[in-house]
Scaffold this motif. Structure first.
Motif, PDB file in Angstrom:
ATOM      1  N   GLN A  41       7.159   0.175  14.563  1.00 34.83           N
ATOM      2  CA  GLN A  41       6.854  -1.089  12.978  1.00 34.83           C
ATOM      3  C   GLN A  41       4.981  -1.393  13.229  1.00 34.83           C
ATOM      4  OE1 GLN A  41      10.420  -3.068  13.060  1.00 34.83           O
ATOM      5  NE2 GLN A  41      10.860  -2.111  11.152  1.00 34.83           N
ATOM      6  N   TYR A  42       4.875  -1.736  14.451  1.00 32.38           N
ATOM      7  CA  TYR A  42       4.216  -2.503  14.596  1.00 32.38           C
ATOM      8  C   TYR A  42       2.857  -1.430  14.711  1.00 32.38           C
ATOM      9  CZ  TYR A  42       0.104  -5.743  17.229  1.00 32.38           C
ATOM     10  OH  TYR A  42      -0.689  -6.495  17.251  1.00 32.38           O
ATOM     11  N   THR A  43       2.904  -0.707  15.532  1.00 26.38           N
ATOM     12  CA  THR A  43       1.940   0.307  15.876  1.00 26.38           C
ATOM     13  C   THR A  43       1.156   1.285  14.026  1.00 26.38           C
ATOM     14  OG1 THR A  43       2.326   1.480  17.216  1.00 26.38           O
ATOM     15  CG2 THR A  43       0.882   3.065  16.020  1.00 26.38           C
ATOM     16  N   LYS A  44       2.577   0.949  13.141  1.00 25.75           N
ATOM     17  CA  LYS A  44       2.802   1.690  11.715  1.00 25.75           C
ATOM     18  C   LYS A  44       1.726   0.247  11.252  1.00 25.75           C
ATOM     19  CE  LYS A  44       4.819   3.588   7.735  1.00 25.75           C
ATOM     20  NZ  LYS A  44       5.848   3.810   6.860  1.00 25.75           N
ATOM     21  N   TYR A  45       1.777  -1.088  11.271  1.00 26.41           N
ATOM     22  CA  TYR A  45       1.076  -1.931  10.855  1.00 26.41           C
ATOM     23  C   TYR A  45      -0.698  -2.337  10.702  1.00 26.41           C
ATOM     24  CZ  TYR A  45       0.026  -7.524  10.820  1.00 26.41           C
ATOM     25  OH  TYR A  45      -0.820  -8.311  10.443  1.00 26.41           O
ATOM     26  N   THR A  46      -0.486  -2.023  12.632  1.00 25.58           N
ATOM     27  CA  THR A  46      -2.073  -2.045  13.081  1.00 25.58           C
ATOM     28  C   THR A  46      -2.630  -0.955  12.135  1.00 25.58           C
ATOM     29  OG1 THR A  46      -1.688  -1.255  14.287  1.00 25.58           O
ATOM     30  CG2 THR A  46      -1.936  -3.346  14.851  1.00 25.58           C
ATOM     31  N   ALA A  47      -2.098   0.242  12.242  1.00 28.60           N
ATOM     32  CA  ALA A  47      -2.357   1.029  11.156  1.00 28.60           C
ATOM     33  C   ALA A  47      -3.024   1.114   9.849  1.00 28.60           C
ATOM     34  CB  ALA A  47      -2.042   2.710  11.670  1.00 28.60           C
ATOM     35  N   LEU A  48      -1.996   0.747   9.097  1.00 27.77           N
ATOM     36  CA  LEU A  48      -2.027   0.248   7.649  1.00 27.77           C
ATOM     37  C   LEU A  48      -3.238  -0.904   7.639  1.00 27.77           C
ATOM     38  CD1 LEU A  48       1.526   0.438   6.314  1.00 27.77           C
ATOM     39  CD2 LEU A  48       0.193   1.481   5.668  1.00 27.77           C
ATOM     40  N   GLY A  49      -2.740  -2.331   8.536  1.00 26.27           N
ATOM     41  CA  GLY A  49      -3.997  -2.997   8.267  1.00 26.27           C
ATOM     42  C   GLY A  49      -5.744  -2.119   9.020  1.00 26.27           C
ATOM     43  N   LYS A  50      -5.963  -1.358   9.381  1.00 25.49           N
ATOM     44  CA  LYS A  50      -7.444  -0.650   9.772  1.00 25.49           C
ATOM     45  C   LYS A  50      -7.721  -0.028   8.237  1.00 25.49           C
ATOM     46  CE  LYS A  50      -7.537  -0.738  14.990  1.00 25.49           C
ATOM     47  NZ  LYS A  50      -7.768  -0.169  15.695  1.00 25.49           N
ATOM     48  N   SER A  51      -6.417   0.719   7.813  1.00 22.76           N
ATOM     49  CA  SER A  51      -6.561   2.017   6.566  1.00 22.76           C
ATOM     50  C   SER A  51      -7.543   0.716   5.252  1.00 22.76           C
ATOM     51  CB  SER A  51      -5.666   2.345   6.428  1.00 22.76           C
ATOM     52  OG  SER A  51      -4.783   2.099   5.874  1.00 22.76           O
ATOM     53  N   HIS A  52      -6.737  -0.673   4.658  1.00 21.39           N
ATOM     54  CA  HIS A  52      -6.675  -1.894   4.348  1.00 21.39           C
ATOM     55  C   HIS A  52      -8.147  -1.884   4.880  1.00 21.39           C
ATOM     56  CE1 HIS A  52      -2.453  -1.924   3.006  1.00 21.39           C
ATOM     57  NE2 HIS A  52      -2.928  -0.675   2.749  1.00 21.39           N
ATOM     58  N   MET A  53      -8.601  -2.777   6.147  1.00 20.86           N
ATOM     59  CA  MET A  53      -9.780  -3.087   5.729  1.00 20.86           C
ATOM     60  C   MET A  53     -11.162  -2.150   5.898  1.00 20.86           C
ATOM     61  SD  MET A  53      -9.774  -5.389   9.669  1.00 20.86           S
ATOM     62  CE  MET A  53     -10.984  -5.533   9.226  1.00 20.86           C
ATOM     63  N   LYS A  54     -11.113  -0.803   6.280  1.00 19.33           N
ATOM     64  CA  LYS A  54     -11.987   0.382   5.528  1.00 19.33           C
ATOM     65  C   LYS A  54     -11.681   0.095   4.149  1.00 19.33           C
ATOM     66  CE  LYS A  54     -11.975   2.989   9.697  1.00 19.33           C
ATOM     67  NZ  LYS A  54     -11.651   4.225  10.321  1.00 19.33           N
ATOM     68  N   GLY A  55     -11.167  -0.039   3.663  1.00 26.51           N
ATOM     69  CA  GLY A  55     -11.249   0.151   1.770  1.00 26.51           C
ATOM     70  C   GLY A  55     -11.847  -0.973   1.173  1.00 26.51           C
ATOM     71  N   GLY A  56     -11.973  -2.501   1.903  1.00 22.93           N
ATOM     72  CA  GLY A  56     -12.347  -3.317   1.544  1.00 22.93           C
ATOM     73  C   GLY A  56     -13.869  -4.004   1.515  1.00 22.93           C
TER      74      GLY A  56
END
Length: 159
Positions: A117-132
């Motif tokens: 879950q933590y790995t998925k959480y960090t991956a989601l965070g990075k993808s959200h940052m790229k879209g910001g």
């Protein structure tokens, strides 16, 4: 007479349809970007924990613990922002404080989430940052974002 009635009826239906379309709320504002929902720290924590629960498949216990972490984080961030616009010298201090807060709460998330879950959480965070706002930049890279003719342009800077 019949043709006039049909024309009048068609004009009426079109007018009503156009008026109804104008009063419908749009799902996205002009420019195609969704407006971030604001609210109290409690409302934001609830929304974020519900989103994390669905995206990461959290248990009820994990979800309630994550919600509490998010609530504490949002309250602390709101207090930091409430201090007003930082002076030039303290801008770096505020940035350092926010980074320390991110690391602190990231460590708390790591304690609650499983490794997967933590790995998925960090991956989601990075993808959200790229879209910001920093679109096109990797985390930690500096750059300038300019809007021209309705398009965003990203220019990496050396820093």
């Amino acid at each position: 007479m019949k043709n006039q009635l049909l024309s009048l009826l068609a004009a009426f239906v079109l007018t009503i349809g156009a008026a109804a379309a104008q009063t419908q709320p749009t799902t996205r504002p002009a420019g195609g970007r969704e407006h971030r929902q604001q609210g109290t720290p409690e409302e934001r924590a609830t929304r974020q924990s519900e989103k994390m629960t669905t995206e990461l498949g959290l248990t009820a216990d994990q979800s309630s613990r994550i919600k509490q972490i998010l609530l504490t984080r949002d309250q602390e961030m709101q207090a930091l922002r409430g201090q007003g616009k930082p002076a030039e010298g303290s801008r770096e201090q505020m940035g350092a404080q926010m980074k320390a807060n991110r690391e602190k709460y990231d460590a708390q998330f790591k304690q609650v989430l499983t490794a997967e879950q933590y790995t998925k959480y960090t991956a989601l965070g990075k993808s959200h940052m790229k879209g910001g706002r920093g679109a096109g930049l990797n985390q930690g890279e500096a750059g300038k974002v300019k809007a021209k003719n309705g398009k965003l342009k990203v220019k990496k800077t050396d820093s």
